[in-house]
Every structure is written in structure tokens, then in C-alpha cells.
Scaffold this motif. Structure first.
Motif, PDB file in Angstrom:
ATOM      1  N   ARG A 104       0.868  -1.168   0.000  1.00 54.61           N
ATOM      2  CA  ARG A 104       0.000   0.000   0.000  1.00 54.61           C
ATOM      3  C   ARG A 104       0.910   1.225   0.000  1.00 54.61           C
ATOM      4  NH1 ARG A 104      -2.854  -3.579  -0.960  1.00 54.61           N
ATOM      5  NH2 ARG A 104      -4.918  -4.106  -0.116  1.00 54.61           N
ATOM      6  N   SER A 105       0.347   2.400  -0.049  1.00 60.56           N
ATOM      7  CA  SER A 105       1.180   3.603   0.000  1.00 60.56           C
ATOM      8  C   SER A 105       0.436   4.725   0.709  1.00 60.56           C
ATOM      9  CB  SER A 105       1.585   4.065  -1.406  1.00 60.56           C
ATOM     10  OG  SER A 105       0.446   4.472  -2.153  1.00 60.56           O
ATOM     11  N   VAL A 106       1.197   5.658   1.247  1.00 64.04           N
ATOM     12  CA  VAL A 106       0.633   6.844   1.891  1.00 64.04           C
ATOM     13  C   VAL A 106       1.395   8.056   1.374  1.00 64.04           C
ATOM     14  CG1 VAL A 106       2.148   6.594   3.918  1.00 64.04           C
ATOM     15  CG2 VAL A 106       0.052   7.958   4.095  1.00 64.04           C
ATOM     16  N   THR A 107       0.652   9.101   1.031  1.00 59.89           N
ATOM     17  CA  THR A 107       1.258  10.342   0.547  1.00 59.89           C
ATOM     18  C   THR A 107       1.290  11.348   1.678  1.00 59.89           C
ATOM     19  OG1 THR A 107       0.502   9.961  -1.726  1.00 59.89           O
ATOM     20  CG2 THR A 107       1.101  12.219  -1.126  1.00 59.89           C
ATOM     21  N   ALA A 124      -4.087   5.700   7.125  1.00 66.01           N
ATOM     22  CA  ALA A 124      -3.521   4.919   6.028  1.00 66.01           C
ATOM     23  C   ALA A 124      -3.964   3.464   6.155  1.00 66.01           C
ATOM     24  CB  ALA A 124      -1.999   5.023   6.033  1.00 66.01           C
ATOM     25  N   PRO A 125      -4.395   2.832   5.066  1.00 65.81           N
ATOM     26  CA  PRO A 125      -4.906   1.457   5.154  1.00 65.81           C
ATOM     27  C   PRO A 125      -3.808   0.444   5.456  1.00 65.81           C
ATOM     28  CG  PRO A 125      -4.737   2.140   2.860  1.00 65.81           C
ATOM     29  CD  PRO A 125      -4.448   3.355   3.690  1.00 65.81           C
ATOM     30  N   PHE A 126      -4.119  -0.464   6.360  1.00 70.41           N
ATOM     31  CA  PHE A 126      -3.225  -1.586   6.692  1.00 70.41           C
ATOM     32  C   PHE A 126      -1.843  -1.120   7.158  1.00 70.41           C
ATOM     33  CE2 PHE A 126      -6.211  -3.233   3.508  1.00 70.41           C
ATOM     34  CZ  PHE A 126      -6.764  -4.271   4.231  1.00 70.41           C
ATOM     35  N   TYR A 159       5.053   7.190   0.093  1.00 68.54           N
ATOM     36  CA  TYR A 159       5.839   6.090   0.643  1.00 68.54           C
ATOM     37  C   TYR A 159       5.073   4.773   0.533  1.00 68.54           C
ATOM     38  CZ  TYR A 159       8.952   9.633   2.511  1.00 68.54           C
ATOM     39  OH  TYR A 159       9.842  10.676   2.623  1.00 68.54           O
ATOM     40  N   PRO A 160       5.571   3.832  -0.287  1.00 71.31           N
ATOM     41  CA  PRO A 160       4.960   2.505  -0.307  1.00 71.31           C
ATOM     42  C   PRO A 160       5.367   1.715   0.929  1.00 71.31           C
ATOM     43  CG  PRO A 160       6.838   2.572  -1.791  1.00 71.31           C
ATOM     44  CD  PRO A 160       6.675   3.967  -1.241  1.00 71.31           C
ATOM     45  N   TYR A 161       4.500   0.818   1.350  1.00 69.41           N
ATOM     46  CA  TYR A 161       4.820  -0.014   2.504  1.00 69.41           C
ATOM     47  C   TYR A 161       4.086  -1.358   2.372  1.00 69.41           C
ATOM     48  CZ  TYR A 161       0.258   1.747   4.037  1.00 69.41           C
ATOM     49  OH  TYR A 161      -1.073   2.093   4.091  1.00 69.41           O
ATOM     50  N   ALA A 162       4.667  -2.376   2.954  1.00 73.68           N
ATOM     51  CA  ALA A 162       4.016  -3.677   2.984  1.00 73.68           C
ATOM     52  C   ALA A 162       2.843  -3.637   3.951  1.00 73.68           C
ATOM     53  CB  ALA A 162       5.019  -4.751   3.406  1.00 73.68           C
ATOM     54  N   ASN A 164       0.450  -4.118   6.869  1.00 72.21           N
ATOM     55  CA  ASN A 164       0.691  -4.385   8.293  1.00 72.21           C
ATOM     56  C   ASN A 164       2.088  -3.966   8.745  1.00 72.21           C
ATOM     57  OD1 ASN A 164      -1.932  -5.521   8.599  1.00 72.21           O
ATOM     58  ND2 ASN A 164      -1.174  -7.430   7.705  1.00 72.21           N
ATOM     59  N   SER A 165       2.729  -3.078   7.967  1.00 72.82           N
ATOM     60  CA  SER A 165       3.985  -2.479   8.419  1.00 72.82           C
ATOM     61  C   SER A 165       3.697  -1.470   9.525  1.00 72.82           C
ATOM     62  CB  SER A 165       4.686  -1.767   7.258  1.00 72.82           C
ATOM     63  OG  SER A 165       5.076  -2.663   6.263  1.00 72.82           O
ATOM     64  N   SER A 166       4.745  -1.048  10.210  1.00 72.07           N
ATOM     65  CA  SER A 166       4.619  -0.068  11.285  1.00 72.07           C
ATOM     66  C   SER A 166       4.681   1.354  10.733  1.00 72.07           C
ATOM     67  CB  SER A 166       5.741  -0.268  12.307  1.00 72.07           C
ATOM     68  OG  SER A 166       5.776   0.811  13.218  1.00 72.07           O
ATOM     69  N   ASP A 167       3.862   2.233  11.297  1.00 72.06           N
ATOM     70  CA  ASP A 167       3.952   3.643  10.909  1.00 72.06           C
ATOM     71  C   ASP A 167       5.319   4.222  11.281  1.00 72.06           C
ATOM     72  OD1 ASP A 167       3.547   3.630  13.653  1.00 72.06           O
ATOM     73  OD2 ASP A 167       1.806   4.966  13.618  1.00 72.06           O
ATOM     74  N   LEU A 168       5.972   3.647  12.264  1.00 72.88           N
ATOM     75  CA  LEU A 168       7.324   4.095  12.620  1.00 72.88           C
ATOM     76  C   LEU A 168       8.303   3.837  11.470  1.00 72.88           C
ATOM     77  CD1 LEU A 168       7.661   2.971  16.343  1.00 72.88           C
ATOM     78  CD2 LEU A 168       7.913   5.315  15.495  1.00 72.88           C
ATOM     79  N   ALA A 169       8.096   2.746  10.741  1.00 69.98           N
ATOM     80  CA  ALA A 169       8.979   2.435   9.612  1.00 69.98           C
ATOM     81  C   ALA A 169       8.828   3.476   8.513  1.00 69.98           C
ATOM     82  CB  ALA A 169       8.671   1.041   9.075  1.00 69.98           C
ATOM     83  N   VAL A 170       7.597   3.927   8.264  1.00 67.45           N
ATOM     84  CA  VAL A 170       7.370   4.972   7.262  1.00 67.45           C
ATOM     85  C   VAL A 170       8.018   6.275   7.711  1.00 67.45           C
ATOM     86  CG1 VAL A 170       5.622   6.346   6.071  1.00 67.45           C
ATOM     87  CG2 VAL A 170       5.243   3.893   6.435  1.00 67.45           C
TER      88      VAL A 170
END
Length: 328
Positions: A104-107, A124-126, A159-162, A164-170
Motif C-alpha cells: 500500500r502507500s501513503v502520501t 492509512a490502510p493496513f 511512501y509505499p509499505y508492505a 501491516n507495516s509499522s507507521d514508525l517504519a514509514v
């Protein structure tokens, strides 16, 4: 003995032929999109069960032995996966081994504050909300920057993310991206810049970001602030006052707000405010350190997104009467 050996060889050939045929058969799905999760340390058998429970119509025994015989059972990556179409068993195993997890991704938008970014991350989803309930200071400590004010420290981008990743990782990626972009911009500063440090550049870039209504004016706006800093003039920029008001700002900036002293009130305090006031983008970072050459010391919004620039107070007052008060 020869008969038994021949029979075993025939049986082995049939097994291999059957396996080869099966590997070329598309796997049916219970729905157009199926989702399943591979947890860290899952055995081959548990992976097969996760596939079946998720809706992939596998033959458990065949797929289990295919994983084991492939020698890749320990190479399967943990994560959340999405499957569409009718994948072949071989292709599905390759996806698991490569770790092609669902993304998924968040802008995270330039010009917004850290508080607003935290709201975007919450929605942000998931994306796992590991920062929920933490103060800004606690978030920065988790990111390895204890005591650092978060405003302006993260680079706006998608930022794309897998799943169920952590928002801290983003946030960690955005933090590292801003470190790199700020260092690159600072290395390109003009020789006569009045800015004394990358921190100054970041603060000014955030002000330029908030003051810019039209991208083509960004360099001129930075030029005005750079000129004021050289001359020791007050910056007198409304967005810093608004930031200092925080939740007290109701959308209407009043004269009393301009005279109410806060660390961010550039009408009452000289120089740059103590911290950035928003997240600046790449163009604002470069504009802060490479301002347009101008004699302007003032600007006022024209009402169409652009600004009117003036070198003298008299010209500025005429511009205010024309564009703000509607007087000719």
C-alpha cells in the motif's frame, strides 16, 4: 528383482510426470482476490494451510512436497500476501520466496504539520499504528532522535509499505530522506547566504513552503526573507504566528494575535523562529538556500495565488490597499 526395479522406476516416472503436469495447472481461487499471511518461522506445512485457509485451492499434500523438494522451504519470506488470477504453483512459490508481499502507500504532503501527518498515518490502510498514544517527543525517541523537535524533519513524498507495516517504519524512511535532501540543499547554498546552518535552511524552507501560493513565486519569496535576514529586519510572516498559536488559531488571524508574543511570532521576535513550522518539499529547500536575486523586502497576496513584491514600504502599502483592501 528386475521386475520390481522396473515397476519402481515406472512408478517414479509416473509420479514425476504427474508432478510436472500439476505444476503447470493454474490454481483456482475462492474469490478474485485472496489474502493470507505468512508468519515468521512458519513451517512448510503451516504455509500450505495458510494458503488454503486464505482461499487458494491448493492440494495440500502436493504443494507441501513441492515446497520441500524444491529446497526453498526455508527461503519463504514472512509477510501479508495478495493473490489474483490463477497462478501456477511454481509462480506462487517464487512469489513467496521473493517476498512479493502486498503493498500500500501513503502520501505525506508538503506544507502540512507533523500533527497533520500523524493524522494521515492513522488513516492509512493496513498501516500498523505503533505511534498511537505516544507523544511527539516519544515518537522522536523511538526514531533515535531524542530531544529533536519533529516539525519539518520528515520529507514529503509518497511512501509505499508492505501491509501491516509499522507507521514508525514509514516515518523513519521520511526522516532519513529529509536528512539527505537537506544535506544536499545545504551543499548548494549561495556563498553570501545569511543562513548559518542546515537547521536555519530547514526553518526558512518551511516558511517559504507556507507562504507560497504559486510555485513560480517561491524563489522571490525566499529572496524577500533572505534580504530581511541580512538587514536585521523582522520577518513578519503570518504562518509563523499561526503556528505559535497552535490550537488557539480559529482560522481568523487578528491584530492582537500579531502582537501576542510566542517563540514563533516573527512580528515580535527578530530572526528565524526556533523550529520549522511545517514539512517543506524539495523546491522550498532549494529556494531557501538559492533565493532569487531581488531588491524586494515586502510581498502581499494578490488574491489569485500569486504575490506582489515591493522594494519600499510605500510601494508595499499601495499594493496592500490595491490587493487587500480593493482600493485603487
Amino acid at each position: 528383482m528386475k521386475f520390481i526395479a522396473s515397476l519402481l522406476l515406472l512408478l517414479a516416472s509416473l509420479v514425476f510426470a504427474g508432478a510436472a503436469w500439476w505444476l503447470q495447472q493454474p490454481l483456482a481461487l475462492k474469490s478474485p482476490l485472496v489474502e493470507f499471511t505468512v508468519e515468521p518461522g512458519m513451517s512448510a506445512g503451516a504455509v500450505v494451510q495458510a494458503l488454503k485457509q486464505g482461499g487458494v485451492q491448493v492440494q495440500p499434500e502436493l504443494f507441501y512436497w513441492w515446497i520441500r523438494l524444491s529446497g526453498q522451504s526455508r527461503q519463504i519470506k514472512a509477510g501479508s500476501y495478495e493473490i489474483t488470477g490463477q497462478p501456477l504453483p511454481r509462480a506462487l512459490l517464487e512469489q513467496l520466496v521473493r517476498g512479493e508481499v502486498a503493498m500500500r502507500s501513503v502520501t505525506l504532503v508538503e506544507g502540512l504539520t507533523f500533527a497533520q501527518w500523524r493524522g494521515l498515518l492513522r488513516n492509512a490502510p493496513f498501516l500498523r499504528a505503533d505511534t498511537q498514544g505516544l507523544s511527539d517527543a516519544a515518537v522522536m525517541e523511538k526514531l533515535g532522535r531524542p530531544g529533536v523537535h519533529p516539525e519539518g524533519r520528515f520529507f514529503p513524498d509518497t511512501y509505499p509499505y508492505a501491509k501491516n507495516s509499522s507507521d514508525l517504519a514509514v516515518l523513519r524512511r521520511a526522516l532519513q530522506a529529509m536528512d539527505q535532501r537537506l544535506a544536499a540543499a545545504w551543499a548548494q547554498r549561495l556563498p553570501d547566504s545569511p543562513l548559518k546552518s542546515p537547521e536555519d535552511a530547514l526553518i526558512l524552507a518551511s516558511i517559504v513552503e507556507k507562504e507560497t501560493g504559486r510555485a513560480s513565486d517561491r524563489g522571490q519569496i525566499s529572496g524577500v526573507f533572505n534580504n530581511r535576514l541580512r538587514k536585521g529586519m523582522l520577518l513578519q510572516t503570518d504562518p509563523t504566528v499561526i503556528y505559535g498559536l497552535g490550537e488557539r488559531f480559529d482560522g481568523n488571524l487578528r491584530k492582537r494575535d500579531l502582537t501576542a508574543d510566542t517563540p514563533w511570532n516573527t512580528y515580535t521576535r527578530a530572526g528565524l523562529p526556533p523550529t520549522p513550522i511545517a514539512m517543506p518539499g524539495q523546491e522550498s529547500l532549494l529556494a531557501a538556500v538559492q533565493p532569487a536575486t531581488t531588491s524586494a523586502l515586502y510581498f502581499v497576496a494578490r488574491g489569485d495565488g500569486s504575490s506582489e513584491f515591493s522594494a519600499t514600504l510605500a510601494d508595499h502599502n499601495r499594493a496592500v490597499r490595491r490587493f487587500q483592501l480593493g482600493q485603487r
